[in-house]
Design a protein around this motif. Sequence first.
Motif, mmCIF file in Angstrom:
data_model
loop_
_atom_site.group_PDB
_atom_site.id
_atom_site.type_symbol
_atom_site.label_atom_id
_atom_site.label_comp_id
_atom_site.label_asym_id
_atom_site.label_seq_id
_atom_site.Cartn_x
_atom_site.Cartn_y
_atom_site.Cartn_z
ATOM 1 N N LEU A 179 0.832 -1.206 0.000
ATOM 2 C CA LEU A 179 0.000 0.000 0.000
ATOM 3 C C LEU A 179 0.866 1.255 0.000
ATOM 4 C CD1 LEU A 179 -2.635 -1.100 2.649
ATOM 5 C CD2 LEU A 179 -2.954 -0.975 0.169
ATOM 6 N N ALA A 180 1.868 1.262 0.859
ATOM 7 C CA ALA A 180 2.806 2.382 0.960
ATOM 8 C C ALA A 180 4.001 1.893 1.774
ATOM 9 C CB ALA A 180 2.162 3.584 1.644
ATOM 10 N N PRO A 181 5.200 1.977 1.226
ATOM 11 C CA PRO A 181 6.369 1.497 1.964
ATOM 12 C C PRO A 181 6.541 2.171 3.328
ATOM 13 C CG PRO A 181 6.948 1.960 -0.312
ATOM 14 C CD PRO A 181 5.546 2.448 -0.106
ATOM 15 N N HIS A 182 6.092 3.395 3.440
ATOM 16 C CA HIS A 182 6.159 4.138 4.705
ATOM 17 C C HIS A 182 4.726 4.410 5.174
ATOM 18 C CE1 HIS A 182 10.111 4.790 2.936
ATOM 19 N NE2 HIS A 182 10.539 4.918 4.169
ATOM 20 N N PHE A 183 3.966 3.349 5.344
ATOM 21 C CA PHE A 183 2.533 3.444 5.616
ATOM 22 C C PHE A 183 2.217 4.287 6.848
ATOM 23 C CE2 PHE A 183 -1.359 1.889 7.628
ATOM 24 C CZ PHE A 183 -2.267 2.045 6.594
ATOM 25 N N TYR A 184 2.862 3.999 7.962
ATOM 26 C CA TYR A 184 2.542 4.726 9.197
ATOM 27 C C TYR A 184 2.988 6.184 9.122
ATOM 28 C CZ TYR A 184 1.287 0.288 11.315
ATOM 29 O OH TYR A 184 0.684 -0.906 11.596
ATOM 30 N N ASP B 17 5.758 -2.474 6.802
ATOM 31 C CA ASP B 17 6.224 -1.171 6.321
ATOM 32 C C ASP B 17 7.551 -0.858 7.017
ATOM 33 O OD1 ASP B 17 5.489 -0.016 8.883
ATOM 34 O OD2 ASP B 17 5.173 1.876 7.837
ATOM 35 N N GLU B 18 8.154 0.264 6.698
ATOM 36 C CA GLU B 18 9.488 0.580 7.222
ATOM 37 C C GLU B 18 9.518 0.710 8.745
ATOM 38 O OE1 GLU B 18 12.508 0.552 5.771
ATOM 39 O OE2 GLU B 18 11.399 -0.238 4.063
ATOM 40 N N THR B 19 8.499 1.297 9.330
ATOM 41 C CA THR B 19 8.443 1.427 10.790
ATOM 42 C C THR B 19 8.415 0.052 11.440
ATOM 43 O OG1 THR B 19 7.235 3.509 10.581
ATOM 44 C CG2 THR B 19 7.108 2.390 12.712
ATOM 45 N N ARG C 240 9.459 -2.746 10.098
ATOM 46 C CA ARG C 240 10.739 -3.424 9.851
ATOM 47 C C ARG C 240 11.783 -2.990 10.875
ATOM 48 N NH1 ARG C 240 11.940 -5.019 3.808
ATOM 49 N NH2 ARG C 240 9.886 -5.826 3.299
ATOM 50 N N GLN C 241 11.790 -1.714 11.200
ATOM 51 C CA GLN C 241 12.716 -1.237 12.228
ATOM 52 C C GLN C 241 12.388 -1.878 13.574
ATOM 53 O OE1 GLN C 241 12.375 3.020 12.075
ATOM 54 N NE2 GLN C 241 13.613 3.196 10.224
ATOM 55 N N LEU C 242 11.105 -1.974 13.880
ATOM 56 C CA LEU C 242 10.673 -2.617 15.121
ATOM 57 C C LEU C 242 11.111 -4.081 15.142
ATOM 58 C CD1 LEU C 242 9.034 -2.528 17.767
ATOM 59 C CD2 LEU C 242 7.010 -3.082 16.406
ATOM 60 N N PHE C 243 10.942 -4.776 14.028
ATOM 61 C CA PHE C 243 11.353 -6.178 13.943
ATOM 62 C C PHE C 243 12.857 -6.312 14.173
ATOM 63 C CE2 PHE C 243 13.067 -9.772 11.581
ATOM 64 C CZ PHE C 243 12.350 -10.815 12.146
ATOM 65 N N ARG C 244 13.638 -5.455 13.515
ATOM 66 C CA ARG C 244 15.099 -5.526 13.670
ATOM 67 C C ARG C 244 15.516 -5.332 15.127
ATOM 68 N NH1 ARG C 244 15.349 -1.710 9.587
ATOM 69 N NH2 ARG C 244 15.024 -2.757 7.626
ATOM 70 N N VAL C 245 14.939 -4.331 15.766
ATOM 71 C CA VAL C 245 15.287 -4.051 17.162
ATOM 72 C C VAL C 245 14.883 -5.215 18.063
ATOM 73 C CG1 VAL C 245 14.730 -2.564 19.128
ATOM 74 C CG2 VAL C 245 15.253 -1.546 16.918
ATOM 75 N N ALA C 246 13.675 -5.726 17.879
ATOM 76 C CA ALA C 246 13.198 -6.836 18.710
ATOM 77 C C ALA C 246 14.016 -8.102 18.453
ATOM 78 C CB ALA C 246 11.720 -7.094 18.448
ATOM 79 N N HIS C 247 14.331 -8.373 17.196
ATOM 80 C CA HIS C 247 15.111 -9.564 16.851
ATOM 81 C C HIS C 247 16.520 -9.473 17.436
ATOM 82 C CE1 HIS C 247 16.326 -13.074 14.588
ATOM 83 N NE2 HIS C 247 17.366 -12.399 14.132
ATOM 84 N N ASP C 248 17.165 -8.321 17.262
ATOM 85 C CA ASP C 248 18.515 -8.144 17.801
ATOM 86 C C ASP C 248 18.516 -8.226 19.318
ATOM 87 O OD1 ASP C 248 19.379 -7.861 15.216
ATOM 88 O OD2 ASP C 248 19.624 -5.675 15.317
#
Length: 178
Positions: free
Chosen positions: A94-99, A151-153, A155-163
């Motif tokens: 829908l939009a890469p930067h949806f939020y 979306d990008e927000t 993805r950032q959340l996933f990266r932080v939580a995964h790390d």
Amino acid sequence: MSYYDVDSILTDSQKLPCTFELEVPGLGILEGNPGEDIKAGTRIDLPLWLGVMLSIGARLGTSRLVTLDLPSALSDRVVNALKADPRTVDLRSLAPHFYSLSERVLDLFEEEEMVDVLINTFKKRAAEIADHAHNPKGALGEGADFLRGLDETERQLFRVAHDSARETRIWAGEAKKR
């Protein structure tokens, strides 16, 4: 967000449907007709930053040049899908930067129901993201389709939580060895 924030720049470049309220001489290049006029009532998808600039007359009490409409990423169809089950909606398509787009658009429109839907969407999807991030194989199997739709927000959340989960496992493993 800063002036040099790439995500802000990409958000502001998202297309927003606009309807011209006045005839504008010589601006036909926006429609792909250089040298032509834009007639009143013409609908054109413009970048968010340009649409906002052209609609600013409404805020100053003068006649507005364009009227902004909600983008397709925030259409009734999408909002209804988000109400039904936000985890099944591919926000990235829908939009890469949806939020970020939603935040910018909702600064312009008074859509209280949409705000509630988006908050609920983020909460439900964040829980799902955390589940995938804490699973060592979170990006594999059935979760891969879900992760592709972030979306990008998110993805950032996933990266932080995964790390964070990975670092915690490493720390716990090292603590057991001592």
